[in-house]
Design a protein around this motif. Structure first.
Motif: not given
Length: 229
Positions: A12, A202-203
Motif C-alpha cells: 500500500l 490496493h489503491y
C-alpha cells in the motif's frame, strides 16, 4: 532547514496496483503527493521523504507461507536505520498482510480464540521499540515523532469488509503510549473488489490523493514535524 520522514510500509506504500497490474508511477503514489503537500505548507523548509516498502511485507515473520517472496519489517529494521537515520518522523503503515496471515493460520489450526488484533499491535510496538533501541545503541538521541497508520478496509466480493476490527485495536493500544494513529478506514478505502479493476485491497492512482491528504492533515494538525509557529 531539512526535515526528514522515514516511511515503513508494504504494497500500500509501494504502489502496487490492483489486479496485479504492476507498480503505479512514482508521481501517482501517495508518498509523492504527501511530499508535494508538505513542501507547499512548510516552504522554504526542505522536506525529505524516504520510503522502505515491499509487497507482501509483514511486521514480523509470518506464521504461514503466502506462496511468494516475503520479507518482514523486524528483520529489516537495522538496515532501515542505517539507510535513513537520523529522521524527524517515523511513519509505520503495516498490518494488512499480518491480518490475512494470522487469519489463515487461525482457521487452518481451528483456533477460535486467536487474538489477531493483539498480535498485530504488539508487533508494531516492537518495531517502534526496536528502532529506538538502535538509536540508543549507536549513542544517538531518538528525538523523533512516530505515526502509526491503521490500514484501510479490504472490501471483498465473498467475505465483505475485512480488517474492520483494526482501528479500535490500534487506537486503544497506542493511546496508552501517546503515539498518534491515523485510521485510514475512516477516510481512504480502496475500491470494492470487482475482479476487473479493483481487488478490494490496493489503491488506484485516483485514490492516493485521499491517503496523502489524510496523512498531511494529521502531521500538520498534531505538529509531528515540529514546525508550527
Amino acid at each position: 532547514m531539512t526535515k526528514k520522514i522515514t516511511i515503513l510500509g508494504d504494497s500500500l506504500t509501494y504502489g502496487y496496483l490492483p489486479m496485479g497490474e504492476g507498480k503505479m508511477a512514482v508521481g501517482d503514489n501517495w508518498p509523492s503527493k504527501l511530499a508535494d503537500l508538505l513542501a507547499q505548507e512548510y516552504q522554504p523548509v526542505n522536506i525529505e521523504i524516504r520510503t522502505d516498502s515491499q509487497p507482501g511485507r509483514t511486521i514480523v515473520k509470518p506464521l504461514v507461507d503466502f506462496g511468494f517472496p516475503q520479507d518482514n519489517a523486524m528483520d529489516n529494521l537495522r538496515a532501515l536505520y542505517g539507510k535513513t537515520s537520523p529522521f524527524d518522523l517515523f511513519i509505520i503503515f503495516l498490518g494488512t498482510n499480518d491480518y490475512f496471515g494470522y487469519d489463515a493460520y487461525a482457521k487452518y489450526n481451528n483456533l477460535h480464540d486467536f487474538n489477531i488484533e493483539e498480535k498485530i499491535v504488539t508487533s508494531l510496538h516492537d518495531i517502534i521499540k526496536g528502532m529506538k533501541n538502535l538509536y540508543v545503541d549507536n549513542y544517538e538521541e531518538p528525538d523523533y515523532k512516530v505515526l502509526v497508520i491503521c490500514p484501510p478496509k479490504a472490501i471483498t466480493l465473498n467475505d465483505g469488509e475485512l480488517l474492520t476490527s483494526l482501528p479500535d485495536a490500534y487506537e486503544n493500544y497506542f493511546s496508552k503510549y501517546n503515539i498518534p494513529v491515523l485510521n485510514l478506514q475512516a477516510v481512504a478505502n480502496p475500491g470494492a473488489e470487482d475482479q476487473v479493476k479493483y481487488d478490494g485491497v490496493h489503491y488506484t492512482p485516483t485514490e492516493t490523493p485521499a491517503v496523502a491528504q489524510a496523512i498531511f492533515d494529521i502531521i500538520t494538525n498534531q505538529d509531528l514535524l515540529r514546525l508550527n509557529k
